[in-house]
Design a protein around this motif. Structure first.
Motif, short mmCIF file in Angstrom:
data_model
loop_
_atom_site.label_atom_id
_atom_site.label_comp_id
_atom_site.label_asym_id
_atom_site.label_seq_id
_atom_site.Cartn_x
_atom_site.Cartn_y
_atom_site.Cartn_z
N PHE A 179 73.85 35.18 24.64
CA PHE A 179 73.04 33.98 24.41
C PHE A 179 73.29 33.49 22.98
O PHE A 179 73.04 34.21 22.03
N ASP A 180 73.76 32.24 22.85
CA ASP A 180 74.03 31.69 21.52
C ASP A 180 72.92 30.70 21.15
O ASP A 180 72.98 29.53 21.51
N GLU A 181 71.91 31.19 20.46
CA GLU A 181 70.75 30.37 20.07
C GLU A 181 70.22 29.53 21.24
O GLU A 181 70.19 28.30 21.18
N PRO A 182 69.80 30.19 22.32
CA PRO A 182 69.48 29.46 23.56
C PRO A 182 68.27 28.54 23.46
O PRO A 182 68.11 27.67 24.29
N THR A 183 67.44 28.71 22.45
CA THR A 183 66.24 27.86 22.37
C THR A 183 66.25 26.92 21.17
O THR A 183 65.30 26.17 20.96
N SER A 184 67.35 26.93 20.40
CA SER A 184 67.35 26.16 19.15
C SER A 184 67.38 24.65 19.37
O SER A 184 67.00 23.89 18.49
N ALA A 185 67.87 24.21 20.54
CA ALA A 185 67.96 22.77 20.77
C ALA A 185 66.78 22.26 21.58
O ALA A 185 66.78 21.12 22.03
N LEU A 186 65.77 23.11 21.79
CA LEU A 186 64.66 22.74 22.67
C LEU A 186 63.45 22.24 21.90
O LEU A 186 63.20 22.68 20.76
N ASP A 187 62.71 21.34 22.53
CA ASP A 187 61.42 20.97 21.98
C ASP A 187 60.53 22.21 21.97
O ASP A 187 60.62 23.04 22.89
N PRO A 188 59.68 22.36 20.96
CA PRO A 188 58.89 23.59 20.82
C PRO A 188 58.14 23.99 22.08
O PRO A 188 58.08 25.17 22.42
N GLU A 189 57.60 23.00 22.81
CA GLU A 189 56.78 23.38 23.97
C GLU A 189 57.62 23.87 25.15
O GLU A 189 57.09 24.35 26.13
N LEU A 190 58.95 23.73 25.06
CA LEU A 190 59.81 24.15 26.16
C LEU A 190 60.46 25.50 25.89
O LEU A 190 61.13 26.07 26.76
N VAL A 191 60.26 26.02 24.68
CA VAL A 191 60.90 27.28 24.30
C VAL A 191 60.39 28.43 25.17
O VAL A 191 61.15 29.25 25.65
N GLY A 192 59.08 28.41 25.42
CA GLY A 192 58.45 29.52 26.12
C GLY A 192 59.04 29.78 27.50
O GLY A 192 59.32 30.92 27.87
N GLU A 193 59.26 28.70 28.27
CA GLU A 193 59.74 28.87 29.65
C GLU A 193 61.12 29.54 29.68
O GLU A 193 61.42 30.32 30.57
N VAL A 194 61.94 29.25 28.66
CA VAL A 194 63.28 29.86 28.61
C VAL A 194 63.17 31.32 28.18
O VAL A 194 63.80 32.20 28.76
N LEU A 195 62.33 31.57 27.17
CA LEU A 195 62.17 32.96 26.70
C LEU A 195 61.60 33.84 27.80
O LEU A 195 61.99 35.01 27.94
N GLN A 196 60.69 33.27 28.63
CA GLN A 196 60.12 34.07 29.72
C GLN A 196 61.19 34.49 30.72
O GLN A 196 61.22 35.64 31.17
N VAL A 197 62.08 33.54 31.04
CA VAL A 197 63.17 33.88 31.96
C VAL A 197 64.03 34.98 31.34
O VAL A 197 64.41 35.96 32.00
N MET A 198 64.32 34.85 30.05
CA MET A 198 65.16 35.85 29.38
C MET A 198 64.47 37.22 29.36
O MET A 198 65.11 38.25 29.55
N LYS A 199 63.17 37.18 29.15
CA LYS A 199 62.43 38.45 29.13
C LYS A 199 62.49 39.12 30.50
O LYS A 199 62.66 40.33 30.60
N LEU A 242 66.91 16.39 34.12
CA LEU A 242 66.13 17.60 33.80
C LEU A 242 65.74 17.61 32.32
O LEU A 242 66.40 17.01 31.49
N SER A 243 64.67 18.34 32.03
CA SER A 243 64.28 18.53 30.62
C SER A 243 65.19 19.59 30.00
O SER A 243 65.92 20.30 30.70
N GLY A 244 65.15 19.69 28.68
CA GLY A 244 65.97 20.69 27.99
C GLY A 244 65.71 22.10 28.49
O GLY A 244 66.65 22.86 28.75
N GLY A 245 64.43 22.43 28.67
CA GLY A 245 64.10 23.78 29.13
C GLY A 245 64.64 24.03 30.53
O GLY A 245 65.15 25.12 30.83
N GLN A 246 64.54 22.99 31.38
CA GLN A 246 65.07 23.14 32.75
C GLN A 246 66.58 23.28 32.73
O GLN A 246 67.15 24.10 33.43
N MET A 247 67.24 22.50 31.86
CA MET A 247 68.70 22.60 31.77
C MET A 247 69.12 23.99 31.33
O MET A 247 70.06 24.56 31.86
N GLN A 248 68.40 24.53 30.34
CA GLN A 248 68.80 25.85 29.86
C GLN A 248 68.56 26.91 30.93
O GLN A 248 69.32 27.87 31.04
N ARG A 249 67.53 26.71 31.76
CA ARG A 249 67.31 27.68 32.85
C ARG A 249 68.41 27.55 33.92
O ARG A 249 68.83 28.56 34.49
N VAL A 250 68.88 26.34 34.16
CA VAL A 250 70.03 26.19 35.07
C VAL A 250 71.24 26.92 34.47
O VAL A 250 71.97 27.62 35.17
#
Lengths: 220, 251
Positions: free
Chosen positions: B168-188, B145-153
């Motif tokens: 959430f402890d810096e949930p997007t800090s380890a992600l490539d910039p283009e994958l940040v959005g998909e995680v933030l959307q789930v959080m929103k 899985l990609s980083g964004g997919q792993m964080q969503r799992v």
């Protein structure tokens, strides 16, 4: 060559009896050393100071005494304290206990190599120490300890020959007996060597199979 | 304890902590109400992550008290298990179990900690993975899985515990910039559904849009706090102003 084959067919049944005991000693002490080694390793990583210290003392004592001396101690000295074991029992216990020290260090290395984030993830979903070990750490550590574990298995199989010194009629002792009564040293020891090799190769195969089995899903 | 007037879900009262001689938390007092989304912002080393880790007992604290619905968080008491299942955690580096599939990661807690019937847990696990947009990755291993997919799992794994709140402890800090959005959307979407969330983040856009309140930490104290728009748009404390200037205009 013909004499070799003739002698070989004559000696082989006797040597195969030795193989039987070699396998019993090797498998018995492998099982014992694995269980004990895991116990020492878990004591070391338990985070409980005195448990860890006890395990450390045990492991270092066992590592610091030659296996041969440990075998002699169990077979010749323990009876003076009223603990009389058969030669086979003494061999299995002696080798098993001696090797548990090496097993333990191998297991500990594997456990400590797992990223601490795994422990935190396990704790964060409410797992206690036991569940964390069983479900999260050990399954990942197995993959890491398998290659050296295979090494230990092969070494144990060969070190089971030390049981010959306390009269267990395993392969080496059978070979020595035949050689000293027939003087056909080359034939006998060549057969003995080939038989050890024949037992080791499947073990190595088993370990690579286990590595493939436990390696699934861990491509990075 | 004087909790007559109001009862917050997470109450942090005068919490202090040192790593050796170095004080990381110098008396933190804050609370999070049910259904609230609170973002913790501040420079690195300010103690944001440490607070989060104290709340579910991954870290112990020296002074003060943290209570969850009135129950005190104590790292070495058996009660910590219950607190941890109620306060789910999402890590910066995901910390998925690499030897288990996405679904197995999600159902691990429900089956082995909460002793739910496996069939029921699996069904819920599939629903949760679908909810974070990973219905087709149920049987994938984290390594696939990609980083964004792993964080969503990891978020689905947190949800599977049916927690009262998610940390959430810096949930997007380890992600490539283009994958940040998909995680933030789930959080929103979780926030929109009323989930209580405490988020350590450097995503000011997320904080502005989703958070009810923002706490700004620096040097182990809360320097400023208030409604997200207020703190982020019109910070009153010079240290907050300086931090935001550097985060929003790095060059």
């Amino acid at each position: 060559m013909q004499t070799f084959l003739r002698d070989a067919t004559q000696f082989l049944p006797l040597l195969l009896q030795g193989v039987k005991f070699t396998l019993i000693v090797a498998l018995g002490s492998l099982a014992l050393s694995t269980v004990l080694g895991l116990v020492w390793a878990l004591m070391r990583v338990s985070g409980i100071g005195w448990l860890g210290t006890i395990a450390k003392v045990i492991v270092n004592t066992l590592r610091g005494i030659p296996i041969l001396v440990q075998l002699f101690y169990i077979y010749f000295v323990l009876p003076e304290f009223g603990i009389a074991l058969t030669a086979l029992q003494a061999a299995i216990i002696g080798l098993g206990v001696a090797y548990s020290a090496y097993q333990s260090e191998n297991f500990r290395a594997g456990i400590e190599a797992i990223d601490h984030g795994q422990v935190e993830a396990a704790q964060s979903i409410g797992m206690g120490w036991g569940l964390t070990m069983r479900r999260v750490i050990l399954p990942q550590a197995i993959r890491l300890v398998l290659p050296p574990y295979g090494n230990i298995m092969v070494m144990m199989l060969k070190d089971s020959s030390q049981a010959s010194t306390i009269t267990v009629a395993e392969l080496t002792l059978q070979g020595t007996l035949i050689a000293s009564s027939t003087f056909k040293n080359m034939t006998v020891y060549s057969l003995v060597a080939l038989l050890y090799l024949a037992m080791c190769l499947p073990l190595m195969g088993l370990v690579s199979w286990l590595e493939r089995r436990f390696g699934k899903g861990t491509r990075r | 304890m004087s909790q007559v007037e109001r009862h917050s879900m997470i109450e942090i009262a005068g919490v202090t902590k040192s790593f050796g001689a170095f004080p990381v938390l110098k008396g933190i007092t804050a609370n999070v109400d049910k259904g609230e989304v609170v973002c913790l912002i501040g420079p690195s080393g300010s103690g944001k992550s440490t607070i989060l880790r104290c709340i579910n007992g991954l870290e112990s604290y020296d002074g003060g008290a943290i209570t969850i619905d009135g129950a005190r968080v104590e790292r070495d008491k058996p009660s910590i298990i219950g607190i941890r299942t109620a306060m789910a955690m999402v890590f910066q580096r995901f910390n998925l179990f690499p030897h288990r599939t996405a679904l197995e990661n999600v159902v691990e807690g429900p089956i082995f900690v909460k002793k739910e019937p496996p069939a029921q847990a699996m069904a819920r696990g599939r629903e949760l993975l679908a909810r974070v947009g990973l219905a087709d990755k149920v049987d994938a291993y984290p390594g696939q899985l990609s980083g964004g997919q792993m964080q969503r799992v990891a978020i689905a794994r947190a949800l599977a515990m049916q927690p009262k709140a998610i940390l959430f402890d810096e949930p997007t800090s380890a992600l490539d910039p283009e994958l940040v959005g998909e995680v933030l959307q789930v959080m929103k979407s979780l926030a929109d559904d009323g989930m209580t969330m405490l988020v350590v983040t450097h995503e000011m856009g997320f904080a502005r849009e989703v958070a009810d309140r923002v706490l700004f930490l620096d040097g182990g104290v809360i320097v400023e706090q208030g409604p997200a728009r207020e703190v982020l748009s019109a910070p009153s404390h010079p240290r907050t102003q300086d931090f935001l200037r550097r985060v929003l205009r790095p060059i």
